[in-house]
Design a protein around this motif. Structure first.
Motif, PDB file in Angstrom:
ATOM      1  N   GLN A 107       0.833  -1.202   0.000  1.00 62.14           N
ATOM      2  CA  GLN A 107       0.000   0.000   0.000  1.00 62.14           C
ATOM      3  C   GLN A 107       0.869   1.255   0.000  1.00 62.14           C
ATOM      4  O   GLN A 107       0.583   2.222  -0.712  1.00 62.14           O
ATOM      5  N   ASN A 108       1.955   1.229   0.796  1.00 61.17           N
ATOM      6  CA  ASN A 108       2.846   2.396   0.840  1.00 61.17           C
ATOM      7  C   ASN A 108       3.559   2.610  -0.491  1.00 61.17           C
ATOM      8  O   ASN A 108       3.701   3.742  -0.959  1.00 61.17           O
ATOM      9  N   GLU A 109       4.020   1.524  -1.107  1.00 61.86           N
ATOM     10  CA  GLU A 109       4.690   1.641  -2.396  1.00 61.86           C
ATOM     11  C   GLU A 109       3.736   2.181  -3.455  1.00 61.86           C
ATOM     12  O   GLU A 109       4.114   3.022  -4.271  1.00 61.86           O
ATOM     13  N   ALA A 110       2.507   1.670  -3.444  1.00 57.83           N
ATOM     14  CA  ALA A 110       1.520   2.128  -4.420  1.00 57.83           C
ATOM     15  C   ALA A 110       1.216   3.609  -4.234  1.00 57.83           C
ATOM     16  O   ALA A 110       1.076   4.352  -5.213  1.00 57.83           O
ATOM     17  N   LEU A 111       1.123   4.066  -2.977  1.00 61.52           N
ATOM     18  CA  LEU A 111       0.844   5.474  -2.709  1.00 61.52           C
ATOM     19  C   LEU A 111       1.987   6.353  -3.197  1.00 61.52           C
ATOM     20  O   LEU A 111       1.770   7.369  -3.869  1.00 61.52           O
ATOM     21  N   VAL A 112       3.230   5.957  -2.876  1.00 61.09           N
ATOM     22  CA  VAL A 112       4.396   6.735  -3.288  1.00 61.09           C
ATOM     23  C   VAL A 112       4.509   6.753  -4.813  1.00 61.09           C
ATOM     24  O   VAL A 112       4.781   7.802  -5.420  1.00 61.09           O
ATOM     25  N   LEU A 113       4.296   5.611  -5.457  1.00 62.17           N
ATOM     26  CA  LEU A 113       4.368   5.557  -6.913  1.00 62.17           C
ATOM     27  C   LEU A 113       3.293   6.431  -7.545  1.00 62.17           C
ATOM     28  O   LEU A 113       3.538   7.106  -8.556  1.00 62.17           O
ATOM     29  N   THR A 114       2.112   6.454  -6.931  1.00 59.85           N
ATOM     30  CA  THR A 114       1.032   7.305  -7.443  1.00 59.85           C
ATOM     31  C   THR A 114       1.409   8.774  -7.357  1.00 59.85           C
ATOM     32  O   THR A 114       1.208   9.551  -8.295  1.00 59.85           O
ATOM     33  N   ILE A 115       1.995   9.177  -6.228  1.00 67.98           N
ATOM     34  CA  ILE A 115       2.406  10.570  -6.058  1.00 67.98           C
ATOM     35  C   ILE A 115       3.467  10.941  -7.085  1.00 67.98           C
ATOM     36  O   ILE A 115       3.407  12.005  -7.711  1.00 67.98           O
ATOM     37  N   ARG A 133       4.252  11.282   6.562  1.00 65.28           N
ATOM     38  CA  ARG A 133       5.193  10.392   7.253  1.00 65.28           C
ATOM     39  C   ARG A 133       6.448  10.229   6.400  1.00 65.28           C
ATOM     40  O   ARG A 133       6.414  10.442   5.184  1.00 65.28           O
ATOM     41  N   GLU A 134       7.507   9.824   7.036  1.00 64.39           N
ATOM     42  CA  GLU A 134       8.786   9.705   6.349  1.00 64.39           C
ATOM     43  C   GLU A 134       8.742   8.587   5.307  1.00 64.39           C
ATOM     44  O   GLU A 134       8.265   7.476   5.564  1.00 64.39           O
ATOM     45  N   VAL A 135       9.210   8.921   4.107  1.00 61.96           N
ATOM     46  CA  VAL A 135       9.330   7.927   3.040  1.00 61.96           C
ATOM     47  C   VAL A 135      10.778   7.453   3.019  1.00 61.96           C
ATOM     48  O   VAL A 135      11.693   8.244   2.773  1.00 61.96           O
ATOM     49  N   ILE A 140      12.001   3.821  -1.819  1.00 62.37           N
ATOM     50  CA  ILE A 140      12.361   4.386  -3.116  1.00 62.37           C
ATOM     51  C   ILE A 140      13.234   3.410  -3.900  1.00 62.37           C
ATOM     52  O   ILE A 140      13.050   3.220  -5.110  1.00 62.37           O
ATOM     53  N   ALA A 141      14.170   2.750  -3.202  1.00 66.61           N
ATOM     54  CA  ALA A 141      15.072   1.807  -3.864  1.00 66.61           C
ATOM     55  C   ALA A 141      14.305   0.613  -4.423  1.00 66.61           C
ATOM     56  O   ALA A 141      14.631   0.105  -5.508  1.00 66.61           O
ATOM     57  N   ARG A 142      13.280   0.156  -3.725  1.00 69.14           N
ATOM     58  CA  ARG A 142      12.491  -0.984  -4.207  1.00 69.14           C
ATOM     59  C   ARG A 142      11.770  -0.628  -5.497  1.00 69.14           C
ATOM     60  O   ARG A 142      11.715  -1.432  -6.441  1.00 69.14           O
ATOM     61  N   LEU A 143      11.204   0.571  -5.554  1.00 72.34           N
ATOM     62  CA  LEU A 143      10.536   1.009  -6.778  1.00 72.34           C
ATOM     63  C   LEU A 143      11.540   1.168  -7.915  1.00 72.34           C
ATOM     64  O   LEU A 143      11.246   0.879  -9.074  1.00 72.34           O
ATOM     65  N   HIS A 144      12.749   1.624  -7.557  1.00 75.55           N
ATOM     66  CA  HIS A 144      13.799   1.798  -8.564  1.00 75.55           C
ATOM     67  C   HIS A 144      14.254   0.450  -9.108  1.00 75.55           C
ATOM     68  O   HIS A 144      14.466   0.290 -10.323  1.00 75.55           O
ATOM     69  N   ALA A 147      12.293  -0.936 -11.803  1.00 76.77           N
ATOM     70  CA  ALA A 147      12.333  -0.107 -13.021  1.00 76.77           C
ATOM     71  C   ALA A 147      11.044   0.680 -13.217  1.00 76.77           C
ATOM     72  O   ALA A 147      10.654   0.979 -14.344  1.00 76.77           O
ATOM     73  N   LEU A 148      10.398   1.046 -12.095  1.00 73.86           N
ATOM     74  CA  LEU A 148       9.185   1.853 -12.164  1.00 73.86           C
ATOM     75  C   LEU A 148       9.483   3.341 -12.055  1.00 73.86           C
ATOM     76  O   LEU A 148       8.728   4.164 -12.569  1.00 73.86           O
ATOM     77  N   ILE A 149      10.569   3.687 -11.375  1.00 67.05           N
ATOM     78  CA  ILE A 149      10.953   5.085 -11.218  1.00 67.05           C
ATOM     79  C   ILE A 149      12.441   5.244 -11.505  1.00 67.05           C
ATOM     80  O   ILE A 149      13.193   4.270 -11.503  1.00 67.05           O
ATOM     81  N   ALA A 150      12.843   6.487 -11.738  1.00 66.73           N
ATOM     82  CA  ALA A 150      14.260   6.813 -11.963  1.00 66.73           C
ATOM     83  C   ALA A 150      14.517   8.198 -11.386  1.00 66.73           C
ATOM     84  O   ALA A 150      13.583   8.941 -11.060  1.00 66.73           O
ATOM     85  N   ARG A 151      15.780   8.532 -11.263  1.00 66.73           N
ATOM     86  CA  ARG A 151      16.138   9.872 -10.798  1.00 66.73           C
ATOM     87  C   ARG A 151      15.838  10.909 -11.871  1.00 66.73           C
ATOM     88  O   ARG A 151      16.119  10.695 -13.045  1.00 66.73           O
ATOM     89  N   GLY A 152      15.269  12.021 -11.426  1.00 64.01           N
ATOM     90  CA  GLY A 152      15.031  13.138 -12.324  1.00 64.01           C
ATOM     91  C   GLY A 152      16.052  14.234 -12.058  1.00 64.01           C
ATOM     92  O   GLY A 152      17.089  14.004 -11.429  1.00 64.01           O
TER      93      GLY A 152
END
Length: 211
Positions: A107-115, A133-135, A140-144, A147-152
């Motif tokens: 649920q936390n990963e999905a929320l962060v990915l949505t944001i 709350r603190e992310v 972040i590393a798990r989403l990275h 390959a769902l997110i990358a550094r901007g």
């Protein structure tokens, strides 16, 4: 002995009747899509068909012939790609020995990915302020790693922290052609797929801490 070079591909096929020419173009496009593990763009497909070929109509005809098959052509990430139909996902996982162990987003990963998807580019600190709350860096590393997110680009706020953006893999994972295809947030909430705290305003841009 020198190897004979391959003859250039005849893409116009002017010597063929129109119906046969269209069928040959369909076969070529289908072959290119079938051979690629990534979405194939219009510019690539245009290399194997004639100048007068209407690619969108051609792919519609290919898709019509795939009706009833367990796979389809999907418009993803600015191109086209073969993919299996969602109703066969369970059979594929079982054949691979994955069973029900395939990992879904928490649920936390999905929320962060949505944001990140809706607010990008956005910093980890801004995400923390949004969620209240603190992310963690681990999240972040798990989403990275998926390959769902990358550094901007770096943010202009003090310390110039990195921002985060979604990747082409995010579009492929969720079957989106572009970020414009993201569903409306209110529709997600109505469907019960996204429950946000009342004080999280995703429609407001997030910049520096003071702002």
């Amino acid at each position: 002995m020198a190897q004979k070079s391959a003859e250039p591909l005849d893409i116009e096929l002017a010597d063929l009747p129109q119906a046969l020419r269209w069928r040959e173009w369909m076969a070529r496009v289908e072959a290119v899509l079938f051979a690629s593990s990534e979405p194939v763009g219009r510019d690539v497909l245009a290399r194997v068909v004639g100048r007068d070929c209407a690619l969108d109509l051609l792919i519609e005809d290919i898709s019509a012939e795939l009706a009833g098959r367990p796979y389809e052509i999907a418009r993803i990430s600015g191109g086209w790609q073969f993919r299996t139909r969602p109703q066969h996902a369970g059979a594929i996982r079982m054949a691979r020995g994955e069973g029900d162990a395939t990992r879904d987003l928490t649920q936390n990963e999905a929320l962060v990915l949505t944001i990140i998807a809706y607010m990008q580019p956005v910093t980890r600190g801004a995400i923390s302020r949004l969620t209240g709350r603190e992310v963690s860096r681990d999240l972040i590393a798990r989403l990275h790693r998926q390959a769902l997110i990358a550094r901007g680009p770096r943010s202009p706020e003090p310390g110039a922290p990195y921002t985060y953006v979604t990747t082409p893999g995010f579009l492929v994972q969720f079957g989106l052609e572009s970020l414009r295809d993201l569903p409306d947030l209110e529709a997600l909430e109505d469907a019960g797929l996204l429950k946000l705290a009342a004080d999280i305003a995703l429609d407001l841009p997030i910049t520096s801490e003071d702002e």
